[in-house]
Design a protein around this motif. Structure first.
Motif, PDB file in Angstrom:
ATOM      1  N   ILE A  60       0.834  -1.201   0.000  1.00 26.50           N
ATOM      2  CA  ILE A  60       0.000   0.000   0.000  1.00 26.50           C
ATOM      3  C   ILE A  60       0.873   1.258   0.000  1.00 26.50           C
ATOM      4  N   SER A  61       2.084   1.129  -0.510  1.00 24.96           N
ATOM      5  CA  SER A  61       3.022   2.250  -0.494  1.00 24.96           C
ATOM      6  C   SER A  61       2.546   3.430  -1.337  1.00 24.96           C
ATOM      7  N   SER A  62       1.621   3.213  -2.259  1.00 24.60           N
ATOM      8  CA  SER A  62       1.107   4.317  -3.078  1.00 24.60           C
ATOM      9  C   SER A  62      -0.027   5.068  -2.376  1.00 24.60           C
ATOM     10  N   TYR A  63      -0.492   4.566  -1.241  1.00 25.20           N
ATOM     11  CA  TYR A  63      -1.560   5.226  -0.485  1.00 25.20           C
ATOM     12  C   TYR A  63      -0.980   6.385   0.326  1.00 25.20           C
ATOM     13  N   PRO A  64      -1.798   7.395   0.653  1.00 30.15           N
ATOM     14  CA  PRO A  64      -1.333   8.454   1.562  1.00 30.15           C
ATOM     15  C   PRO A  64      -1.085   7.875   2.954  1.00 30.15           C
ATOM     16  N   MET A  65      -0.113   8.412   3.677  1.00 28.62           N
ATOM     17  CA  MET A  65       0.147   7.895   5.018  1.00 28.62           C
ATOM     18  C   MET A  65      -1.035   8.199   5.917  1.00 28.62           C
ATOM     19  N   GLY A  66      -1.219   7.322   6.902  1.00 33.05           N
ATOM     20  CA  GLY A  66      -2.327   7.495   7.830  1.00 33.05           C
ATOM     21  C   GLY A  66      -2.840   6.175   8.344  1.00 33.05           C
ATOM     22  N   LEU A  67      -4.061   6.202   8.842  1.00 31.29           N
ATOM     23  CA  LEU A  67      -4.691   5.043   9.449  1.00 31.29           C
ATOM     24  C   LEU A  67      -5.520   4.299   8.409  1.00 31.29           C
ATOM     25  N   TYR A  68      -5.393   2.972   8.410  1.00 27.31           N
ATOM     26  CA  TYR A  68      -6.177   2.098   7.542  1.00 27.31           C
ATOM     27  C   TYR A  68      -6.708   0.943   8.384  1.00 27.31           C
ATOM     28  N   PHE A  69      -7.679   0.259   7.843  1.00 26.04           N
ATOM     29  CA  PHE A  69      -8.215  -0.934   8.480  1.00 26.04           C
ATOM     30  C   PHE A  69      -8.052  -2.100   7.525  1.00 26.04           C
ATOM     31  N   VAL A  70      -7.632  -3.233   8.072  1.00 26.10           N
ATOM     32  CA  VAL A  70      -7.515  -4.464   7.301  1.00 26.10           C
ATOM     33  C   VAL A  70      -8.630  -5.378   7.794  1.00 26.10           C
ATOM     34  N   LYS A  71      -9.512  -5.758   6.880  1.00 27.89           N
ATOM     35  CA  LYS A  71     -10.630  -6.632   7.219  1.00 27.89           C
ATOM     36  C   LYS A  71     -10.359  -7.992   6.587  1.00 27.89           C
ATOM     37  N   ILE A  72     -10.283  -9.012   7.412  1.00 25.57           N
ATOM     38  CA  ILE A  72     -10.023 -10.374   6.948  1.00 25.57           C
ATOM     39  C   ILE A  72     -11.309 -11.177   7.128  1.00 25.57           C
ATOM     40  N   ASN A  73     -11.768 -11.787   6.042  1.00 25.81           N
ATOM     41  CA  ASN A  73     -12.984 -12.602   6.058  1.00 25.81           C
ATOM     42  C   ASN A  73     -12.603 -14.040   5.775  1.00 25.81           C
ATOM     43  N   SER A  74     -12.997 -14.950   6.664  1.00 25.43           N
ATOM     44  CA  SER A  74     -12.724 -16.367   6.418  1.00 25.43           C
ATOM     45  C   SER A  74     -13.831 -16.956   5.558  1.00 25.43           C
ATOM     46  N   ARG A  75     -13.627 -18.167   5.084  1.00 31.10           N
ATOM     47  CA  ARG A  75     -14.599 -18.795   4.186  1.00 31.10           C
ATOM     48  C   ARG A  75     -15.944 -19.052   4.851  1.00 31.10           C
ATOM     49  N   ASN A  76     -15.980 -19.120   6.170  1.00 37.00           N
ATOM     50  CA  ASN A  76     -17.255 -19.316   6.861  1.00 37.00           C
ATOM     51  C   ASN A  76     -17.760 -18.012   7.495  1.00 37.00           C
ATOM     52  N   ASN A  77     -17.348 -16.894   6.880  1.00 37.43           N
ATOM     53  CA  ASN A  77     -17.844 -15.557   7.200  1.00 37.43           C
ATOM     54  C   ASN A  77     -17.421 -14.994   8.553  1.00 37.43           C
ATOM     55  N   ALA A  78     -16.424 -15.574   9.202  1.00 38.14           N
ATOM     56  CA  ALA A  78     -15.854 -14.938  10.392  1.00 38.14           C
ATOM     57  C   ALA A  78     -15.053 -13.724   9.917  1.00 38.14           C
ATOM     58  N   GLN A  79     -15.131 -12.644  10.666  1.00 32.21           N
ATOM     59  CA  GLN A  79     -14.436 -11.423  10.287  1.00 32.21           C
ATOM     60  C   GLN A  79     -13.461 -11.003  11.369  1.00 32.21           C
ATOM     61  N   LEU A  80     -12.387 -10.397  10.918  1.00 34.56           N
ATOM     62  CA  LEU A  80     -11.389  -9.854  11.821  1.00 34.56           C
ATOM     63  C   LEU A  80     -10.984  -8.494  11.294  1.00 34.56           C
ATOM     64  N   TRP A  81     -10.917  -7.510  12.167  1.00 36.16           N
ATOM     65  CA  TRP A  81     -10.510  -6.157  11.795  1.00 36.16           C
ATOM     66  C   TRP A  81      -9.222  -5.822  12.537  1.00 36.16           C
ATOM     67  N   VAL A  82      -8.251  -5.260  11.798  1.00 32.67           N
ATOM     68  CA  VAL A  82      -6.990  -4.828  12.400  1.00 32.67           C
ATOM     69  C   VAL A  82      -6.717  -3.402  11.948  1.00 32.67           C
ATOM     70  N   ARG A  83      -6.351  -2.543  12.891  1.00 30.31           N
ATOM     71  CA  ARG A  83      -5.919  -1.183  12.537  1.00 30.31           C
ATOM     72  C   ARG A  83      -4.492  -1.248  12.054  1.00 30.31           C
ATOM     73  N   LEU A  84      -4.221  -0.577  10.941  1.00 31.62           N
ATOM     74  CA  LEU A  84      -2.888  -0.580  10.343  1.00 31.62           C
ATOM     75  C   LEU A  84      -2.469   0.859  10.108  1.00 31.62           C
ATOM     76  N   ILE A  85      -1.262   1.206  10.514  1.00 29.24           N
ATOM     77  CA  ILE A  85      -0.743   2.555  10.319  1.00 29.24           C
ATOM     78  C   ILE A  85       0.286   2.532   9.204  1.00 29.24           C
ATOM     79  N   LEU A  86       0.075   3.386   8.199  1.00 30.14           N
ATOM     80  CA  LEU A  86       1.039   3.564   7.122  1.00 30.14           C
ATOM     81  C   LEU A  86       1.822   4.822   7.418  1.00 30.14           C
ATOM     82  N   LYS A  87       3.129   4.651   7.563  1.00 28.56           N
ATOM     83  CA  LYS A  87       3.984   5.803   7.857  1.00 28.56           C
ATOM     84  C   LYS A  87       4.984   5.967   6.727  1.00 28.56           C
ATOM     85  N   THR A  88       5.700   7.090   6.765  1.00 28.05           N
ATOM     86  CA  THR A  88       6.675   7.366   5.694  1.00 28.05           C
ATOM     87  C   THR A  88       7.921   6.561   5.863  1.00 28.05           C
TER      88      THR A  88
END
Length: 88
Positions: A60-88
Protein backbone atom coordinates in the motif's frame (compact mmCIF):
# COMPACT_ATOMS: atom_id res chain seq x y z
CA UNK A 1 11.15 -1.39 14.10
CA UNK A 2 7.68 -2.68 13.27
CA UNK A 3 5.78 -4.90 15.61
CA UNK A 4 3.83 -8.05 14.90
CA UNK A 5 0.15 -8.22 15.65
CA UNK A 6 -0.97 -11.78 16.33
CA UNK A 7 -4.66 -12.38 15.78
CA UNK A 8 -6.95 -15.41 15.64
CA UNK A 9 -9.86 -16.28 13.37
CA UNK A 10 -11.78 -19.50 14.02
CA UNK A 11 -8.94 -20.91 16.12
CA UNK A 12 -6.41 -20.50 13.28
CA UNK A 13 -3.52 -18.20 14.16
CA UNK A 14 -2.82 -15.31 11.80
CA UNK A 15 -0.04 -12.75 11.93
CA UNK A 16 -0.12 -9.30 10.35
CA UNK A 17 3.23 -7.54 10.27
CA UNK A 18 4.88 -5.09 10.37
CA UNK A 19 2.48 -2.66 11.94
CA UNK A 20 3.12 0.24 11.53
CA UNK A 21 4.29 -0.30 7.96
CA UNK A 22 6.27 1.72 5.44
CA UNK A 23 4.10 0.31 2.67
CA UNK A 24 4.38 -3.46 2.44
CA UNK A 25 3.00 -5.86 5.02
CA UNK A 26 2.26 -9.57 5.21
CA UNK A 27 -0.54 -11.67 6.54
CA UNK A 28 0.48 -15.20 7.46
CA UNK A 29 -1.76 -17.93 8.72
CA UNK A 30 -3.51 -21.18 8.21
CA UNK A 31 -6.70 -19.95 6.57
CA UNK A 32 -8.30 -21.49 3.52
CA UNK A 33 -10.12 -19.24 1.07
CA UNK A 34 -10.08 -15.84 2.69
CA UNK A 35 -10.45 -12.27 1.48
CA UNK A 36 -8.61 -9.19 2.67
CA UNK A 37 -10.05 -5.71 2.29
CA UNK A 38 -8.07 -2.53 2.84
CA UNK A 39 -10.25 0.33 4.06
CA UNK A 40 -9.30 3.95 4.64
CA UNK A 41 -10.07 5.84 7.87
CA UNK A 42 -13.51 6.80 6.51
CA UNK A 43 -14.40 3.12 5.94
CA UNK A 44 -14.13 3.23 2.13
CA UNK A 45 -12.79 0.00 0.59
CA UNK A 46 -9.56 0.78 -1.28
CA UNK A 47 -8.67 -2.73 -2.46
CA UNK A 48 -9.76 -6.34 -2.08
CA UNK A 49 -7.48 -9.36 -2.27
CA UNK A 50 -8.46 -13.03 -2.55
CA UNK A 51 -6.20 -15.73 -1.16
CA UNK A 52 -6.50 -19.51 -1.22
CA UNK A 53 -4.07 -20.31 1.58
CA UNK A 54 -0.89 -19.26 3.29
CA UNK A 55 0.94 -15.94 3.12
CA UNK A 56 -0.20 -12.82 1.30
CA UNK A 57 1.99 -9.75 0.86
CA UNK A 58 0.20 -6.46 0.29
CA UNK A 59 1.77 -3.23 -0.94
CA UNK A 60 0.00 0.00 0.00
CA UNK A 61 3.02 2.25 -0.49
CA UNK A 62 1.11 4.32 -3.08
CA UNK A 63 -1.56 5.23 -0.49
CA UNK A 64 -1.33 8.45 1.56
CA UNK A 65 0.15 7.90 5.02
CA UNK A 66 -2.33 7.50 7.83
CA UNK A 67 -4.69 5.04 9.45
CA UNK A 68 -6.18 2.10 7.54
CA UNK A 69 -8.21 -0.93 8.48
CA UNK A 70 -7.51 -4.46 7.30
CA UNK A 71 -10.63 -6.63 7.22
CA UNK A 72 -10.02 -10.37 6.95
CA UNK A 73 -12.98 -12.60 6.06
CA UNK A 74 -12.72 -16.37 6.42
CA UNK A 75 -14.60 -18.79 4.19
CA UNK A 76 -17.26 -19.32 6.86
CA UNK A 77 -17.84 -15.56 7.20
CA UNK A 78 -15.85 -14.94 10.39
CA UNK A 79 -14.44 -11.42 10.29
CA UNK A 80 -11.39 -9.85 11.82
CA UNK A 81 -10.51 -6.16 11.80
CA UNK A 82 -6.99 -4.83 12.40
CA UNK A 83 -5.92 -1.18 12.54
CA UNK A 84 -2.89 -0.58 10.34
CA UNK A 85 -0.74 2.55 10.32
CA UNK A 86 1.04 3.56 7.12
CA UNK A 87 3.98 5.80 7.86
CA UNK A 88 6.67 7.37 5.69
Amino acid sequence: PGTSTSIYVDGSGIELFPNPTNGTFQIKGVLDLFTVEILDAQGEVQETFYQNRGTIEIDISSYPMGLYFVKINSRNNAQLWVRLILKT
